[in-house]
Design a protein around this motif. Structure first.
Motif, PDB file in Angstrom:
ATOM      1  N   TRP A 101      12.026   4.761   1.593  1.00  0.00           N
ATOM      2  CA  TRP A 101      11.594   4.459   0.232  1.00  0.00           C
ATOM      3  C   TRP A 101      11.943   3.026  -0.151  1.00  0.00           C
ATOM      4  O   TRP A 101      11.115   2.287  -0.686  1.00  0.00           O
ATOM      5  N   ASN A 102      13.177   2.608   0.134  1.00  0.00           N
ATOM      6  CA  ASN A 102      13.585   1.243  -0.210  1.00  0.00           C
ATOM      7  C   ASN A 102      12.823   0.200   0.598  1.00  0.00           C
ATOM      8  O   ASN A 102      12.568  -0.911   0.124  1.00  0.00           O
ATOM      9  N   GLY A 103      12.471   0.545   1.839  1.00  0.00           N
ATOM     10  CA  GLY A 103      11.774  -0.409   2.683  1.00  0.00           C
ATOM     11  C   GLY A 103      10.270  -0.442   2.495  1.00  0.00           C
ATOM     12  O   GLY A 103       9.577  -1.235   3.147  1.00  0.00           O
ATOM     13  N   SER A 104       9.748   0.401   1.596  1.00  0.00           N
ATOM     14  CA  SER A 104       8.299   0.470   1.427  1.00  0.00           C
ATOM     15  C   SER A 104       7.718  -0.849   0.916  1.00  0.00           C
ATOM     16  O   SER A 104       6.552  -1.172   1.204  1.00  0.00           O
ATOM     17  N   ALA A 105       8.529  -1.620   0.169  1.00  0.00           N
ATOM     18  CA  ALA A 105       8.030  -2.892  -0.360  1.00  0.00           C
ATOM     19  C   ALA A 105       7.784  -3.913   0.738  1.00  0.00           C
ATOM     20  O   ALA A 105       7.042  -4.890   0.529  1.00  0.00           O
TER      21      ALA A 105
ATOM     22  N   GLY B 268       2.134  -0.949   0.823  1.00  0.00           N
ATOM     23  CA  GLY B 268       3.156  -0.161   1.494  1.00  0.00           C
ATOM     24  C   GLY B 268       3.835   0.832   0.573  1.00  0.00           C
ATOM     25  O   GLY B 268       4.075   1.988   0.945  1.00  0.00           O
ATOM     26  N   PHE B 269       4.119   0.385  -0.650  1.00  0.00           N
ATOM     27  CA  PHE B 269       4.783   1.279  -1.604  1.00  0.00           C
ATOM     28  C   PHE B 269       3.933   2.507  -1.887  1.00  0.00           C
ATOM     29  O   PHE B 269       4.418   3.650  -1.845  1.00  0.00           O
ATOM     30  N   PHE B 270       2.650   2.313  -2.156  1.00  0.00           N
ATOM     31  CA  PHE B 270       1.782   3.441  -2.485  1.00  0.00           C
ATOM     32  C   PHE B 270       1.551   4.340  -1.267  1.00  0.00           C
ATOM     33  O   PHE B 270       1.384   5.556  -1.410  1.00  0.00           O
ATOM     34  N   ALA B 271       1.539   3.731  -0.074  1.00  0.00           N
ATOM     35  CA  ALA B 271       1.367   4.526   1.137  1.00  0.00           C
ATOM     36  C   ALA B 271       2.563   5.454   1.348  1.00  0.00           C
ATOM     37  O   ALA B 271       2.405   6.648   1.638  1.00  0.00           O
ATOM     38  N   VAL B 272       3.765   4.906   1.195  1.00  0.00           N
ATOM     39  CA  VAL B 272       4.971   5.732   1.355  1.00  0.00           C
ATOM     40  C   VAL B 272       5.048   6.782   0.257  1.00  0.00           C
ATOM     41  O   VAL B 272       5.395   7.947   0.505  1.00  0.00           O
ATOM     42  N   TYR B 273       4.680   6.392  -0.941  1.00  0.00           N
ATOM     43  CA  TYR B 273       4.734   7.329  -2.073  1.00  0.00           C
ATOM     44  C   TYR B 273       3.780   8.506  -1.855  1.00  0.00           C
ATOM     45  O   TYR B 273       4.151   9.671  -2.057  1.00  0.00           O
ATOM     46  N   GLY B 274       2.544   8.202  -1.435  1.00  0.00           N
ATOM     47  CA  GLY B 274       1.557   9.258  -1.261  1.00  0.00           C
ATOM     48  C   GLY B 274       1.733  10.060   0.010  1.00  0.00           C
ATOM     49  O   GLY B 274       1.511  11.271   0.022  1.00  0.00           O
ATOM     50  N   ALA B 275       2.149   9.390   1.096  1.00  0.00           N
ATOM     51  CA  ALA B 275       2.211  10.060   2.398  1.00  0.00           C
ATOM     52  C   ALA B 275       3.535  10.779   2.635  1.00  0.00           C
ATOM     53  O   ALA B 275       3.575  11.746   3.410  1.00  0.00           O
TER      54      ALA B 275
END
Length: 433
Positions: A261-265, A271-278
């Motif tokens: 989560w922290n590295g999604s940026a 990247g943030f939305f991909a990690v959030y949704g996936a």
């Protein structure tokens, strides 16, 4: 003639004499020491956050950060309604997360980030390494300490997955509350310097991401640790390796998801939305399903295990079914409150909690996972039920009739003799001569 209750455990261990504990072993000393530790941690974290955000930023951050706290706490409390744990455990968990864990995280993360910045050839990468490597390890370990303390020192209140989820979730809610004050207060200070206002401000963006979009992030991470402790609580006491590895496995999963989560940026523009949704949303849905399924399983255990005590005369014939339904429980409390006032409703609630604990204890005993104090604990719970039967039994019988008007007949479980028209005398009744 009724049998007399067994001697308390401390009398058996000391040969019938009561040895007074040392002063540092007294309960009030431990409570005072823990309260002092949390209060000092709270004062220090308050000073640190206020120094970084300023008074005005602190007040703005506090007002915004408190918004998700009531409904997150209510959600975990709802989950815990089958066998509600003491309020003091939840207060401790929230205070630990908001004060002690937050203080540990701020100090350790700042020190580690400065050390990385001075020790590497690329100081610009210190913040990224701190967020993706150091912060998940430090923060999840600090929050897991609260779950470990409840697991070790409040063992009777920690009996399964739901207890682990609730303690971990409330701890993380407290931690996120303090962290949100810091982030929102800092964002407000930035907007004050740049003159940004409205939806384009840093404060609005931070509020949307942390309060609207992902208020469940920290609770979700730490709940994985709580699940590990909860499964360990269901294990037999002789399974020492299992009781150690399961919490560690949950903690590692929490650290891994936190790091992702922290590295999604750093994963690009989306990247943030991909990690959030996936990852985040499916994980949140899976954990929520597991928690609700476990809650329903607990109600099934109540309906399955308590009929044995009906045959022994401890419970009325319709009580197991009423106690196995949250709707019927609520109806019983409302009935007692309407006819006898709030104290009677509280007694019915305690009766329901003790009966649920009794069902869980019997399930562990039949599975060979109960502790050496099984008989003593069973009699303690039966004693509590017997003292409250006068107000609780009529309320539960009313709820069972209103909830299921048809008569209830219980088949004899686990090799017990067939049910009789009226209950036999209780096996253990300390109120009879």
């Amino acid at each position: 003639m009724a049998t007399s209750p067994p001697s308390p455990p401390y009398l058996r261990r000391t040969g019938g004499t009561h040895r007074h504990p040392h002063w540092w072993q007294r309960r009030w000393v431990r409570y005072a020491a823990l309260s002092t530790l949390l209060a000092l941690s709270g004062l220090v974290i308050l000073a640190l956050v206020r120094r970084q955000t300023g008074t005005e930023g602190f007040l703005v951050g506090l007002g915004l950060a408190v918004l998700p706290v009531p409904w997150l706490t209510a959600a975990f409390r709802w989950l815990d309604r089958v066998e509600p744990g003491p309020w003091r455990n939840l207060v401790f968990a929230f205070a630990w997360g908001a004060c002690a864990a937050a203080l540990i995280a701020i100090v350790a993360n700042s020190f580690a980030t400065r050390w990385i910045a001075t020790s590497t050839a690329d100081p610009a990468s210190a913040d990224t390494l701190g967020a993706t490597v150091i912060a998940p390890v430090v923060e999840e370990s600090a929050k897991a300490a609260a779950v470990l303390l409840v697991f070790l020192f409040r063992r009777r209140d920690f009996t399964g997955i739901v207890d682990g989820v609730v303690i971990a979730g409330v701890t993380a809610t407290g931690f996120a509350f303090t962290e949100n004050i810091l982030y929102l207060g800092t964002a407000f200070g930035t907007d004050q310097l740049t003159g940004d206002r409205g939806i384009a401000s840093v404060t609005a963006a931070t509020f949307f991401v942390r309060i609207v979009l992902s208020p469940f992030a920290h609770p979700l991470f730490t709940v994985l640790t709580g699940i590990g402790f909860g499964v360990a609580a269901l294990s037999a006491e002789r399974q020492h390796l299992r009781r150690v590895l399961l919490p560690l496995g949950g903690l590692l999963l929490a650290m891994g998801m936190h790091a992702l989560w922290n590295g999604s940026a750093t994963f690009g523009r989306y990247g943030f939305f991909a990690v959030y949704g996936a990852f985040m949303v499916p994980a949140f849905g899976l954990v929520t399903w597991l928690a609700v399924w476990t809650r329903q399983r607990e109600l099934r255990i109540v309906r399955t295990e308590l009929p044995a005590y009906v045959l022994a005369g401890w419970l009325g014939p319709a009580e197991p079914l009423a106690l196995g339904s949250m709707r019927a429980r609520r109806m019983a409390r409302d009935h007692a409150r309407h006819h006898h006032g709030r104290p009677a409703a509280r007694e019915v609630a305690r009766y329901e909690a003790y009966a649920t604990s009794l069902a869980f204890l019997r399930r562990r005993g039949r599975a060979g996972k109960a502790g050496a104090d099984f008989v003593v604990r069973e009699r303690e719970l039966l004693d509590e039920l017997w003292k409250r039967r006068g107000v609780a039994r009529p309320a539960l019988e009313y709820a069972s009739r209103a909830f299921l008007p048809a008569p209830v007949y219980w088949a004899a479980p686990y090799g017990y003799p067939p049910a009789v028209p009226r209950p036999v005398q209780p096996v253990y009744n300390p109120y009879r001569s």
